[in-house]
Enzyme design. Structure first.
Site, PDB file in Angstrom:
ATOM      1  N   LYS A  66      23.788  43.433   9.244  1.00 18.62           N
ATOM      2  CA  LYS A  66      23.698  42.953  10.619  1.00 18.62           C
ATOM      3  C   LYS A  66      23.095  43.982  11.577  1.00 18.62           C
ATOM      4  CE  LYS A  66      27.462  39.610  10.234  1.00 18.62           C
ATOM      5  NZ  LYS A  66      28.730  39.111  10.809  1.00 18.62           N
ATOM      6  N   ALA A 129      36.984  49.243  14.613  1.00 17.73           N
ATOM      7  CA  ALA A 129      35.985  49.659  15.605  1.00 17.73           C
ATOM      8  C   ALA A 129      34.590  49.698  14.998  1.00 17.73           C
ATOM      9  CB  ALA A 129      36.360  51.032  16.166  1.00 17.73           C
ATOM     10  N   GLY A 240      39.662  33.375   9.054  1.00 19.46           N
ATOM     11  CA  GLY A 240      38.408  33.252   9.783  1.00 19.46           C
ATOM     12  C   GLY A 240      37.530  32.084   9.395  1.00 19.46           C
TER      13      GLY A 240
END
Length: 274
Positions: A66, A129, A240
């Site tokens: 990504k 993070a 998800g």
């Protein structure tokens, strides 16, 4: 004409994206063909370029590409630029590759619409993070939570990520150990990769209760350790799958100009995962 799309990742054989998008094609009466494509970090850029040259209309990008996808795109949407990652590439009619990030929009849609959990004025905890966390920060803050706190094993990474988005709302960051003594969070989102390896973040007691929604951004046939922990705290736990469907619907809208009615896709996907 049949519009062609693919999802590029490594590994990619497990991806449900082809099933989701073919369902969307049926629901919207669009003629599409959607495949899986495996690449390596060395071949990723050329794979995207070759896919465009073949006459395709777009592609999705999944782990671990990504962030690399940002470099392949010639234009970026505001969401993708802010996230520093791309999960949807539109092969625009002007010949440019336009990068979008629909992950955060998909997550928020699943939480607010499907799970019926408003985020406004709520305490939200985001675990991790890395790129997955960064990709959802702006859409979460757009819902005006009372606080978005980022927790990570390395506190400095969480603090750095929080600082990148502090102009968008109340956001803070710190290590997992700093969660000890924190009041209950309304929504806890797991954006770490430890669930995939059978582990979970070192979370203290007291941060989740029966009022909390615990959301794992991964999906599979069984509960992840994070989901099991959440249920032991009395929280409502979900995976998800909804995020996958909703972010895919946003991609489909970019490519085909129509957003599918996602609720029609869930029964078939749950059947596949059962």
């Amino acid at each position: 004409m049949i519009n062609r799309y693919t999802v590029i990742g490594q590994p990619i054989a497990h991806s449900l994206s082809p099933v989701v998008h073919q369902l969307f094609g049926e629901l919207t009466q669009r003629r599409i063909h959607y495949t899986r494509t495996e690449a390596s970090p060395e071949t990723f850029a050329q794979t995207v370029i070759d896919w465009q040259r073949s006459g395709a209309q777009g592609c999705n990008v999944t782990a671990p590409f990504k962030e690399l996808a940002v470099e392949v795109c010639e234009r970026l949407s505001p969401n993708a630029r802010r996230a520093g990652s791309v999960n949807t590439i539109h092969m625009h009619r002007d010949g440019k590759r336009v990068g979008h990030n629909t992950d955060g929009l998909g997550l928020v849609a699943d939480i607010v619409v499907n799970q019926r959990r408003p985020l406004e004025s709520k305490r939200v905890l985001l675990l991790g993070a890395g790129g997955a966390a960064r990709g959802v920060m702006a859409p979460l803050l757009a819902k005006q939570p009372a606080l978005l706190h980022v927790a990570n094993r390395t506190a400095s990474k969480a603090e750095q990520l929080a600082s990148l988005f502090e102009d968008l709302g109340p956001v803070s960051g710190g290590g997992f150990e700093q969660l000890d003594g924190e009041p209950v969070f309304d929504v806890i989102i797991n954006a770490t990769t430890v669930s995939m390896n059978g582990g979970m973040p070192p979370l203290p007691d007291g941060i989740a209760s029966h009022h909390s929604l615990a959301y794992d951004m991964t999906y599979g046939r069984q509960d992840t350790p994070f989901m099991s922990w959440s249920k032991s705290c009395g929280a409502t736990a979900c995976n998800g799958l909804g995020m996958l469907v909703e972010q895919a619907a946003e991609s489909f809208l970019i490519w085909e100009g129509v957003r599918p009615k996602t609720r029609m896709a869930f029964p078939r996907l749950r059947e596949l995962l059962s």
